[in-house]
Design a protein around this motif. Structure first.
Motif, mmCIF file in Angstrom:
data_model
loop_
_atom_site.group_PDB
_atom_site.id
_atom_site.type_symbol
_atom_site.label_atom_id
_atom_site.label_comp_id
_atom_site.label_asym_id
_atom_site.label_seq_id
_atom_site.Cartn_x
_atom_site.Cartn_y
_atom_site.Cartn_z
ATOM 1 N N TYR A 59 48.198 31.580 49.158
ATOM 2 C CA TYR A 59 47.626 31.040 47.874
ATOM 3 C C TYR A 59 46.196 31.739 47.690
ATOM 4 C CZ TYR A 59 45.296 27.680 44.729
ATOM 5 O OH TYR A 59 44.789 27.290 43.734
ATOM 6 N N VAL A 62 46.444 35.337 46.323
ATOM 7 C CA VAL A 62 46.905 35.280 44.921
ATOM 8 C C VAL A 62 45.438 35.179 43.960
ATOM 9 C CG1 VAL A 62 48.228 34.182 42.989
ATOM 10 C CG2 VAL A 62 49.365 34.564 45.001
ATOM 11 N N ARG A 66 43.835 38.004 41.736
ATOM 12 C CA ARG A 66 43.485 37.791 40.169
ATOM 13 C C ARG A 66 42.200 38.268 39.896
ATOM 14 N NH1 ARG A 66 43.717 32.399 39.966
ATOM 15 N NH2 ARG A 66 45.964 32.225 40.117
ATOM 16 N N ARG A 71 47.528 40.523 38.454
ATOM 17 C CA ARG A 71 48.044 39.204 38.043
ATOM 18 C C ARG A 71 49.705 39.363 38.291
ATOM 19 N NH1 ARG A 71 44.649 36.454 35.988
ATOM 20 N NH2 ARG A 71 42.940 37.574 34.615
ATOM 21 N N LYS A 72 50.133 40.304 38.921
ATOM 22 C CA LYS A 72 51.573 40.532 39.533
ATOM 23 C C LYS A 72 52.390 39.225 40.181
ATOM 24 C CE LYS A 72 54.783 43.330 41.660
ATOM 25 N NZ LYS A 72 55.124 44.704 42.429
ATOM 26 N N GLU A 74 51.209 36.011 40.195
ATOM 27 C CA GLU A 74 50.817 34.837 39.597
ATOM 28 C C GLU A 74 52.173 34.055 39.243
ATOM 29 O OE1 GLU A 74 48.405 35.040 36.138
ATOM 30 O OE2 GLU A 74 46.656 35.180 37.539
ATOM 31 N N ASP A 75 53.129 34.788 38.269
ATOM 32 C CA ASP A 75 54.476 33.786 38.309
ATOM 33 C C ASP A 75 55.386 34.206 39.265
ATOM 34 O OD1 ASP A 75 52.998 32.523 35.823
ATOM 35 O OD2 ASP A 75 53.607 34.238 34.642
ATOM 36 N N ASN A 76 55.221 35.033 40.162
ATOM 37 C CA ASN A 76 56.178 35.470 41.096
ATOM 38 C C ASN A 76 55.390 35.828 42.658
ATOM 39 O OD1 ASN A 76 58.426 36.443 42.104
ATOM 40 N ND2 ASN A 76 58.580 38.513 41.359
ATOM 41 N N GLU A 77 55.136 34.348 42.977
ATOM 42 C CA GLU A 77 54.453 34.482 44.379
ATOM 43 C C GLU A 77 55.584 35.005 45.597
ATOM 44 O OE1 GLU A 77 52.311 30.923 45.424
ATOM 45 O OE2 GLU A 77 51.249 31.122 43.463
#
Length: 135
Positions: A59, A62, A66, A71-72, A74-77
């Protein structure tokens, strides 16, 4: 509040920004930079390794990525955890759990050596791309 903000925008458009003019080439350059948000895999790996010199959770990684404009994840941890697992399997990364079942990651000695090597290669590539070093 919304009307006050609209009034402020109109006022700034009329005074502060009235002298600004952007050429179409400048606008195109800005659009290209915005749409080119894909960082190379090498740049992402380098950023992750640099951040893992000190112990961090996924976490935290990420959030720090950012902050670097990456941001790669952010939606695909899940892809970040796959990368961390690969580094761990390669022997470059150590991980551990704390008392509250949070997993932490950090580079080990092998990972630090790989980081130094990757940083040197990255610097050389950037200089070569800019034409500062003849190859």
């Amino acid at each position: 509040m919304d009307d006050r903000l609209k009034g402020l925008k109109k006022s700034m458009d009329a005074s502060t920004f009235s002298q600004l003019n952007f050429t179409e080439q400048h606008r195109k350059g800005i659009r290209d930079k915005i749409s080119k948000s894909d960082d190379s895999e090498e740049d992402i790996l380098l950023a992750v390794m640099q951040l893992l010199v000190y112990e961090k959770t996924g976490y935290e990684l990420v959030n720090f990525l950012r902050g670097r404009g990456i941001r790669k994840f952010e939606d695909n941890e899940g892809s970040l955890y796959a990368l961390l697992h690969k580094l761990e399997q390669d022997g470059s990364l150590q991980s551990g759990w704390n008392e509250s079942t949070i997993k932490y990651y950090q580079l080990n000695n092998k990972g630090r050596k790989l980081l130094r090597k990757t940083e040197k290669q990255s610097t050389t590539k950037r200089f070569n791309r800019k034409g500062l070093v003849e190859g």
